[in-house]
Design a protein around this motif. Structure first.
Motif, PDB file in Angstrom:
ATOM      1  N   ILE A   1       1.874  11.199 -10.551  1.00  0.00           N
ATOM      2  CA  ILE A   1       1.349  10.501 -11.244  1.00  0.00           C
ATOM      3  C   ILE A   1      -0.188  10.282 -10.818  1.00  0.00           C
ATOM      4  N   GLU A   2      -1.110  10.312 -11.549  1.00  0.00           N
ATOM      5  CA  GLU A   2      -2.411   9.941 -11.258  1.00  0.00           C
ATOM      6  C   GLU A   2      -2.981   9.454 -12.472  1.00  0.00           C
ATOM      7  N   PRO A   3      -3.806   8.051 -12.215  1.00  0.00           N
ATOM      8  CA  PRO A   3      -4.079   7.709 -10.903  1.00  0.00           C
ATOM      9  C   PRO A   3      -3.074   6.737 -10.420  1.00  0.00           C
ATOM     10  N   VAL A   4      -3.261   6.588  -9.119  1.00  0.00           N
ATOM     11  CA  VAL A   4      -2.386   5.670  -8.112  1.00  0.00           C
ATOM     12  C   VAL A   4      -3.146   4.438  -7.769  1.00  0.00           C
ATOM     13  N   VAL A   5      -2.726   3.231  -7.948  1.00  0.00           N
ATOM     14  CA  VAL A   5      -3.303   2.135  -7.668  1.00  0.00           C
ATOM     15  C   VAL A   5      -2.653   1.172  -6.849  1.00  0.00           C
ATOM     16  N   GLU A   6      -2.970   0.656  -5.697  1.00  0.00           N
ATOM     17  CA  GLU A   6      -2.324  -0.171  -4.846  1.00  0.00           C
ATOM     18  C   GLU A   6      -2.626  -1.730  -5.043  1.00  0.00           C
ATOM     19  N   ILE A   7      -1.565  -2.543  -5.466  1.00  0.00           N
ATOM     20  CA  ILE A   7      -1.933  -3.821  -5.797  1.00  0.00           C
ATOM     21  C   ILE A   7      -1.005  -4.902  -5.056  1.00  0.00           C
TER      22      ILE A   7
END
Length: 261
Positions: free
Chosen positions: A137-143
């Motif tokens: 899956i794109e985009p990937v965001v780290e939160i």
């Protein structure tokens, strides 16, 4: 208004993220898996761009909720109506089979998809985040939804994926003075949610024979003879002494009902 739906296993932090983005503590947050049942909706604004954000109950994974099957059904209904899906995963747990199952079903829905890896402030997440890239899956965001880390980056990706321009997203304030708020209040299991669904002519809120089915205060706009009403379905309220012995989730549910009143 375009719809953005948060999806994921129980207890991965969807409700915490929902509250952080919308700026309201509307979704109940508790360490009990399966706390959220109904799909909550709330308008959100980022850099002059507006969208409707939905919090759903946890799909798949472990849940202590006896109504989990109904929760999953409502969650899938929200997915069908989404313009954008955000898959929220727990970075501390690493990639598990439930995440893979949900990702597969979300891809089949044919909607734009963003992956949000939550709880990256925990040391356990630092070694597991790379596994999630296997989902493709794109985009990937780290939160970290709790502390707000990376949430701005996630919002940037959301408005970019929706391709909203500031002049296109301006909509009337859903809580404007021209709107009349109506709270449906009563004891548990007297039929409040059934009444709300009948008024809206849709299965908007969860209905079952089990007392205490509704936990969050669920509000939906109804237009009747060119007038706007905000119908709020609230959790059933027992006597204060019984509420105190009913656990943390019931205490917060009743507090939310009182705020709606």
């Amino acid at each position: 208004m375009l719809a953005v739906v948060l999806v994921g296993r129980p207890n991965v932090g969807k409700s915490t993220l929902f509250n952080k983005i919308t700026g309201h503590r509307r979704a109940i947050v508790a360490p009990v898996a399966g706390t959220t049942r109904d799909s909550l909706a709330r308008p959100a604004v980022w850099q002059g761009r507006s969208f409707q954000l939905f919090d759903t109950g946890g799909l798949y994974g472990a849940s202590e909720d006896p109504l989990h099957e109904l929760v999953v059904e409502h969650g899938k209904r929200a997915i069908v109506g989404a313009d954008l899906l955000v898959l929220v995963v727990d970075g501390r747990d690493g990639l598990v089979s439930g995440d893979e199952t949900i990702a597969r079903e979300l891809r089949e829905a044919g909607r734009p998809l963003i992956l949000a890896i939550n709880k990256i402030d925990d040391k356990r997440a630092r070694h597991a985040t790379m596994d999630f890239y296997r989902l493709g899956i794109e985009p990937v965001v780290e939160i970290s939804a709790e502390h707000g880390t990376g949430v701005g980056d996630l919002l940037d990706e959301i408005v970019s994926a929706l391709r909203i321009h500031p002049d296109e997203s301006q909509t009337p304030n859903p809580e404007s003075h021209s709107e009349i708020s109506v709270a449906i209040v009563g004891r548990p299991n007297v039929g409040k949610s059934s009444l709300v669904n009948r008024l809206l002519r849709a299965e908007r809120v969860l209905v079952s024979d089990m007392p205490g089915t509704t936990r969050d205060a669920i509000d939906t706009v109804l237009t009747w003879h060119q007038r706007r009403f905000r119908i709020v379905d609230t959790a059933g309220m027992r006597r204060p002494g019984r509420v105190r012995t009913g656990g943390a989730v019931e205490l917060v549910s009743v507090a939310g009902a009182k705020r709606a009143i």
